[in-house]
Design a protein around this motif. Structure first.
Motif, PDB file in Angstrom:
ATOM      1  N   ARG A  99      -4.521   9.814  -8.755  1.00 37.28           N
ATOM      2  CA  ARG A  99      -3.543   8.765  -8.440  1.00 37.28           C
ATOM      3  C   ARG A  99      -3.036   8.053  -9.683  1.00 37.28           C
ATOM      4  O   ARG A  99      -1.892   7.607  -9.715  1.00 37.28           O
ATOM      5  CB  ARG A  99      -4.169   7.737  -7.494  1.00 37.28           C
TER       6      ARG A  99
ATOM      7  N   PRO B 163       0.837  -1.210   0.000  1.00 34.02           N
ATOM      8  CA  PRO B 163       0.000   0.000   0.000  1.00 34.02           C
ATOM      9  C   PRO B 163       0.866   1.252   0.000  1.00 34.02           C
ATOM     10  O   PRO B 163       1.877   1.327   0.714  1.00 34.02           O
ATOM     11  CB  PRO B 163      -0.799  -0.132   1.300  1.00 34.02           C
ATOM     12  N   GLY B 164       0.450   2.211  -0.813  1.00 33.85           N
ATOM     13  CA  GLY B 164       1.223   3.434  -0.965  1.00 33.85           C
ATOM     14  C   GLY B 164       2.259   3.380  -2.062  1.00 33.85           C
ATOM     15  O   GLY B 164       2.841   4.411  -2.417  1.00 33.85           O
TER      16      GLY B 164
ATOM     17  N   SER C 108       0.237   5.800  -5.184  1.00 38.50           N
ATOM     18  CA  SER C 108      -0.542   5.757  -3.939  1.00 38.50           C
ATOM     19  C   SER C 108      -1.538   4.601  -3.960  1.00 38.50           C
ATOM     20  O   SER C 108      -2.726   4.768  -3.655  1.00 38.50           O
ATOM     21  CB  SER C 108      -1.276   7.090  -3.736  1.00 38.50           C
TER      22      SER C 108
ATOM     23  N   VAL D  22      -2.300  -5.360  -4.252  1.00 35.47           N
ATOM     24  CA  VAL D  22      -1.791  -4.367  -3.310  1.00 35.47           C
ATOM     25  C   VAL D  22      -2.013  -4.914  -1.904  1.00 35.47           C
ATOM     26  O   VAL D  22      -3.137  -5.035  -1.443  1.00 35.47           O
ATOM     27  CB  VAL D  22      -2.499  -3.012  -3.478  1.00 35.47           C
ATOM     28  N   SER D  23      -0.915  -5.253  -1.257  1.00 35.97           N
ATOM     29  CA  SER D  23      -1.005  -5.896   0.044  1.00 35.97           C
ATOM     30  C   SER D  23       0.302  -5.739   0.795  1.00 35.97           C
ATOM     31  O   SER D  23       1.378  -5.692   0.193  1.00 35.97           O
ATOM     32  CB  SER D  23      -1.325  -7.387  -0.128  1.00 35.97           C
TER      33      SER D  23
ATOM     34  N   LYS E 239      -3.766   1.384  -3.227  1.00 33.07           N
ATOM     35  CA  LYS E 239      -4.542   0.961  -2.064  1.00 33.07           C
ATOM     36  C   LYS E 239      -4.932  -0.503  -2.228  1.00 33.07           C
ATOM     37  O   LYS E 239      -5.013  -1.003  -3.364  1.00 33.07           O
ATOM     38  CB  LYS E 239      -5.815   1.805  -1.955  1.00 33.07           C
ATOM     39  N   PRO E 240      -5.207  -1.196  -1.146  1.00 31.48           N
ATOM     40  CA  PRO E 240      -5.645  -2.600  -1.270  1.00 31.48           C
ATOM     41  C   PRO E 240      -6.862  -2.759  -2.179  1.00 31.48           C
ATOM     42  O   PRO E 240      -6.967  -3.767  -2.899  1.00 31.48           O
ATOM     43  CB  PRO E 240      -5.968  -2.983   0.177  1.00 31.48           C
ATOM     44  N   GLU E 241      -7.739  -1.772  -2.204  1.00 29.37           N
ATOM     45  CA  GLU E 241      -8.918  -1.863  -3.065  1.00 29.37           C
ATOM     46  C   GLU E 241      -8.610  -1.693  -4.549  1.00 29.37           C
ATOM     47  O   GLU E 241      -9.495  -1.851  -5.390  1.00 29.37           O
ATOM     48  CB  GLU E 241      -9.988  -0.847  -2.639  1.00 29.37           C
ATOM     49  N   ASP E 242      -7.359  -1.374  -4.873  1.00 32.30           N
ATOM     50  CA  ASP E 242      -6.943  -1.348  -6.279  1.00 32.30           C
ATOM     51  C   ASP E 242      -6.579  -2.742  -6.786  1.00 32.30           C
ATOM     52  O   ASP E 242      -6.305  -2.907  -7.981  1.00 32.30           O
ATOM     53  CB  ASP E 242      -5.739  -0.424  -6.462  1.00 32.30           C
TER      54      ASP E 242
END
Length: 121
Positions: free
Chosen positions: A66, A13-14, A84, A119-120, A86-89
């Motif tokens: 992003r 993440p990030g 940036s 993304v984890s 995110k896990p939801e990506d």
């Protein structure tokens, strides 16, 4: 016609990734190019599109500020820079090509096979 995506993988993440989509078998400059994604158990969703001259449209809600789509007509390649993250990506990301006019969100003519982005931490 072939669209081949690359650049996916596992990122924290990030973090950032840049996806590429190499097109062959078509006159690249005649096509609008788009990126879509499909998370497990969900419908495929639109991310961004770029026209022949570089004009762009984004799905504001999910990727605003992003993600950046770009294209290199000399290399027959479209890119998706993702920052940036995110896990939801997390999803399979697809590129697509569209020759005609009409909605930029639908009716793409050709699709790639997809590349997995996870993304984890």
């Amino acid at each position: 016609v072939q669209l081949v995506e690359s650049g996916g993988g596992l990122v924290q993440p990030g973090g950032s990734l840049r996806l590429s989509c190499a097109a062959s078998g078509l006159t690249f400059t005649n096509y609008r190019m788009g990126w879509f994604r499909q998370a497990s158990g969900k419908e495929r969703e639109f991310i961004a599109t770029i026209n022949r001259s570089g004009g762009t449209t984004y799905d504001a809600d999910s990727v605003k500020g992003r993600f950046t789509i770009s294209r290199d007509n000399a290399k027959n390649t479209v890119y998706l820079q993702m920052n940036s993250l995110k896990p939801e990506d997390t999803a399979v990301y697809y590129c697509a090509a569209k020759a005609g006019s009409g909605s930029v969100y639908f009716s793409y003519d050709y699709w790639g096979q997809g590349t997995q982005v996870t993304v984890s931490s």
